[in-house]
Design a protein around this motif. Structure first.
Motif, PDB file in Angstrom:
ATOM      1  N   ASP A   1     -42.753 -26.794  10.099  1.00  0.00           N
ATOM      2  CA  ASP A   1     -43.785 -27.335   9.214  1.00  0.00           C
ATOM      3  C   ASP A   1     -43.269 -27.423   7.774  1.00  0.00           C
ATOM      4  O   ASP A   1     -43.554 -28.398   7.060  1.00  0.00           O
ATOM      5  CB  ASP A   1     -45.038 -26.451   9.273  1.00  0.00           C
ATOM      6  CG  ASP A   1     -45.727 -26.535  10.626  1.00  0.00           C
ATOM      7  OD1 ASP A   1     -45.440 -27.514  11.366  1.00  0.00           O
ATOM      8  OD2 ASP A   1     -46.509 -25.616  10.963  1.00  0.00           O
ATOM      9  N   GLN A   2     -42.523 -26.407   7.361  1.00  0.00           N
ATOM     10  CA  GLN A   2     -42.015 -26.393   5.983  1.00  0.00           C
ATOM     11  C   GLN A   2     -40.963 -27.475   5.764  1.00  0.00           C
ATOM     12  O   GLN A   2     -40.878 -28.077   4.688  1.00  0.00           O
ATOM     13  CB  GLN A   2     -41.431 -25.002   5.671  1.00  0.00           C
ATOM     14  CG  GLN A   2     -41.134 -24.748   4.205  1.00  0.00           C
ATOM     15  CD  GLN A   2     -39.680 -25.039   3.855  1.00  0.00           C
ATOM     16  OE1 GLN A   2     -38.838 -25.090   4.737  1.00  0.00           O
ATOM     17  NE2 GLN A   2     -39.421 -25.238   2.573  1.00  0.00           N
ATOM     18  N   ARG A   3     -40.145 -27.729   6.786  1.00  0.00           N
ATOM     19  CA  ARG A   3     -39.071 -28.710   6.651  1.00  0.00           C
ATOM     20  C   ARG A   3     -39.580 -30.152   6.780  1.00  0.00           C
ATOM     21  O   ARG A   3     -38.851 -31.087   6.429  1.00  0.00           O
ATOM     22  CB  ARG A   3     -37.993 -28.473   7.738  1.00  0.00           C
ATOM     23  CG  ARG A   3     -37.142 -27.233   7.496  1.00  0.00           C
ATOM     24  CD  ARG A   3     -36.319 -27.416   6.213  1.00  0.00           C
ATOM     25  NE  ARG A   3     -35.321 -26.382   6.040  1.00  0.00           N
ATOM     26  CZ  ARG A   3     -35.532 -25.230   5.451  1.00  0.00           C
ATOM     27  NH1 ARG A   3     -36.727 -24.948   4.964  1.00  0.00           N
ATOM     28  NH2 ARG A   3     -34.569 -24.350   5.314  1.00  0.00           N
ATOM     29  N   THR A   4     -40.741 -30.372   7.295  1.00  0.00           N
ATOM     30  CA  THR A   4     -41.250 -31.741   7.510  1.00  0.00           C
ATOM     31  C   THR A   4     -42.252 -32.169   6.451  1.00  0.00           C
ATOM     32  O   THR A   4     -42.807 -33.272   6.544  1.00  0.00           O
ATOM     33  CB  THR A   4     -41.894 -31.845   8.901  1.00  0.00           C
ATOM     34  OG1 THR A   4     -42.898 -30.832   9.031  1.00  0.00           O
ATOM     35  CG2 THR A   4     -40.861 -31.686   9.995  1.00  0.00           C
ATOM     36  N   THR A   5     -42.446 -31.347   5.433  1.00  0.00           N
ATOM     37  CA  THR A   5     -43.385 -31.734   4.374  1.00  0.00           C
ATOM     38  C   THR A   5     -42.726 -32.747   3.446  1.00  0.00           C
ATOM     39  O   THR A   5     -41.510 -32.813   3.319  1.00  0.00           O
ATOM     40  CB  THR A   5     -43.814 -30.507   3.556  1.00  0.00           C
ATOM     41  OG1 THR A   5     -42.646 -29.927   2.958  1.00  0.00           O
ATOM     42  CG2 THR A   5     -44.510 -29.485   4.439  1.00  0.00           C
ATOM     43  N   GLU A   6     -43.554 -33.557   2.797  1.00  0.00           N
ATOM     44  CA  GLU A   6     -43.050 -34.558   1.866  1.00  0.00           C
ATOM     45  C   GLU A   6     -42.379 -33.897   0.664  1.00  0.00           C
ATOM     46  O   GLU A   6     -41.391 -34.418   0.130  1.00  0.00           O
ATOM     47  CB  GLU A   6     -44.208 -35.457   1.416  1.00  0.00           C
ATOM     48  CG  GLU A   6     -44.788 -36.321   2.530  1.00  0.00           C
ATOM     49  CD  GLU A   6     -43.753 -37.264   3.096  1.00  0.00           C
ATOM     50  OE1 GLU A   6     -42.886 -37.745   2.322  1.00  0.00           O
ATOM     51  OE2 GLU A   6     -43.778 -37.526   4.321  1.00  0.00           O
ATOM     52  N   GLU A   7     -42.924 -32.764   0.213  1.00  0.00           N
ATOM     53  CA  GLU A   7     -42.335 -32.062  -0.926  1.00  0.00           C
ATOM     54  C   GLU A   7     -40.910 -31.602  -0.626  1.00  0.00           C
ATOM     55  O   GLU A   7     -40.003 -31.748  -1.449  1.00  0.00           O
ATOM     56  CB  GLU A   7     -43.206 -30.843  -1.276  1.00  0.00           C
ATOM     57  CG  GLU A   7     -42.667 -29.982  -2.420  1.00  0.00           C
ATOM     58  CD  GLU A   7     -42.674 -30.698  -3.750  1.00  0.00           C
ATOM     59  OE1 GLU A   7     -42.007 -30.200  -4.687  1.00  0.00           O
ATOM     60  OE2 GLU A   7     -43.315 -31.769  -3.849  1.00  0.00           O
ATOM     61  N   PHE A   8     -40.685 -31.033   0.588  1.00  0.00           N
ATOM     62  CA  PHE A   8     -39.346 -30.574   0.963  1.00  0.00           C
ATOM     63  C   PHE A   8     -38.381 -31.756   1.076  1.00  0.00           C
ATOM     64  O   PHE A   8     -37.219 -31.656   0.661  1.00  0.00           O
ATOM     65  CB  PHE A   8     -39.401 -29.821   2.288  1.00  0.00           C
ATOM     66  CG  PHE A   8     -38.071 -29.277   2.721  1.00  0.00           C
ATOM     67  CD1 PHE A   8     -37.594 -28.069   2.210  1.00  0.00           C
ATOM     68  CD2 PHE A   8     -37.272 -29.978   3.610  1.00  0.00           C
ATOM     69  CE1 PHE A   8     -36.363 -27.577   2.593  1.00  0.00           C
ATOM     70  CE2 PHE A   8     -36.045 -29.487   3.994  1.00  0.00           C
ATOM     71  CZ  PHE A   8     -35.570 -28.279   3.481  1.00  0.00           C
ATOM     72  N   LYS A   9     -38.833 -32.867   1.648  1.00  0.00           N
ATOM     73  CA  LYS A   9     -37.967 -34.041   1.776  1.00  0.00           C
ATOM     74  C   LYS A   9     -37.583 -34.583   0.400  1.00  0.00           C
ATOM     75  O   LYS A   9     -36.442 -35.015   0.193  1.00  0.00           O
ATOM     76  CB  LYS A   9     -38.681 -35.125   2.586  1.00  0.00           C
ATOM     77  CG  LYS A   9     -38.886 -34.759   4.055  1.00  0.00           C
ATOM     78  CD  LYS A   9     -39.604 -35.867   4.795  1.00  0.00           C
ATOM     79  CE  LYS A   9     -39.817 -35.500   6.267  1.00  0.00           C
ATOM     80  NZ  LYS A   9     -40.542 -36.567   7.011  1.00  0.00           N
ATOM     81  N   ARG A  10     -38.525 -34.541  -0.555  1.00  0.00           N
ATOM     82  CA  ARG A  10     -38.219 -35.035  -1.904  1.00  0.00           C
ATOM     83  C   ARG A  10     -37.179 -34.146  -2.580  1.00  0.00           C
ATOM     84  O   ARG A  10     -36.222 -34.637  -3.192  1.00  0.00           O
ATOM     85  CB  ARG A  10     -39.512 -35.059  -2.724  1.00  0.00           C
ATOM     86  CG  ARG A  10     -39.335 -35.618  -4.126  1.00  0.00           C
ATOM     87  CD  ARG A  10     -40.641 -35.537  -4.888  1.00  0.00           C
ATOM     88  NE  ARG A  10     -41.058 -34.154  -5.077  1.00  0.00           N
ATOM     89  CZ  ARG A  10     -40.548 -33.348  -6.027  1.00  0.00           C
ATOM     90  NH1 ARG A  10     -39.601 -33.783  -6.831  1.00  0.00           N
ATOM     91  NH2 ARG A  10     -40.989 -32.126  -6.138  1.00  0.00           N
TER      92      ARG A  10
END
Length: 288
Positions: free
Chosen positions: A9-18
């Protein structure tokens, strides 16, 4: 499973991708990325101290750790100009090698940012470095004392080497003097004169050339002349063995060949040398 779901869940958030995209761009801009792999700066510093057999990691300056951290596996330094300038600065100011607020790295690269120090890893700040100044000063003094003692030991070793060489030369001179004196004594020995009046049938061999045969399969080890056959004769104060002649050496063929009998002055033909008297078994002489 709960941990895994939280991780996904943490790795698939938009914030983490940015953040990942931004970091990827920043890493591409690096001119000299760190090459330590899984090892931290602190671990690298400790390994360098172990390689040099130092008593403390403090003796390794952060300049050295910084260069090691930016040296690839093929030993290519990513900052060759910085490495050259550091060497020049070390030569003019050896104290700048030790970690400090005004060390060589600070002088060449500039002051560190707040809350971090290059070449020291995480959790090391300027404040912590200032507090450790007394300990670093003590280590610096110990290092200087070790260098001084090492230099003194090196000088003492040179003097001892010179004295040892002098002693070797003196021993060699004494051995030569003893050989010369014994040669003179043998020439004037009454035993030699007595041999001309001896009734032994071996007297016919005196003055004849001969080959000296060595032990085993050595073959001819030297050449000489029969000088004495009288069984009462002596060589270097040693009485002749049964069936032995006194031979004066004229040529040494195998210097490492042992004497037929050691006489206290030499143990090999090379040590005796041409012109010396030795005793040799009659059966081991090939008289010409």
């Amino acid at each position: 499973m709960e941990d895994w779901r939280a991780f996904v869940d943490q790795r698939t958030t938009e914030e983490f991708k940015r953040i990942s995209a931004r970091n990827k761009v920043n890493r591409a801009k690096l001119k000299g990325p760190a090459c330590l792999g899984r090892h931290s700066m602190a671990v690298t510093r400790h390994k360098m101290a172990m390689e040099k057999n130092l008593t403390s990691d403090v003796e390794i300056g952060r300049c050295e750790v910084f260069l090691r951290a930016h040296t690839r596996k093929d030993k290519v330094v990513q900052y060759p100009d910085l490495a050259e300038k550091l060497d020049e600065l070390y030569s003019s100011n050896p104290a700048s090698r030790m970690t400090g607020m005004d060390d060589a790295l600070t002088e060449l690269v500039g002051s560190d940012n707040r809350g971090r120090m290059r070449g020291l890893g995480c959790s090391i700040s300027k404040v912590g470095l200032k507090k450790s100044a007394p300990a670093r000063s003590k280590v610096e003094n110990v290092t200087k004392e070790k260098e001084s003692v090492t230099q003194e030991l090196s000088q003492v070793k040179k003097k001892l080497d010179g004295m040892t060489q002098d002693i070797v030369e003196m021993k060699k001179t004494l051995v030569d003097m003893q050989k010369d004196r014994q040669y003179t004594q043998n020439l004037s020995s009454p035993t030699v004169a007595k041999s001309t009046q001896a009734s032994s049938p071996d007297i016919i061999y005196i003055g004849k050339r001969c080959d000296l045969l060595g032990f085993g399969k050595r073959g001819v080890v030297a050449r000489g002349e029969v000088h004495e056959v009288n069984p009462n004769a002596t060589v270097h104060c040693e009485p002749l063995e049964d069936g032995a002649f006194v031979v004066v050496l004229t040529e040494v063929i195998q210097p490492h060949a042992p004497l037929w009998k050691e006489d206290g002055f030499a143990s090999t033909l090379g040590e005796a040398g041409p012109g010396s008297f030795v005793q040799w078994g009659k059966e081991a002489l090939r008289i010409q």
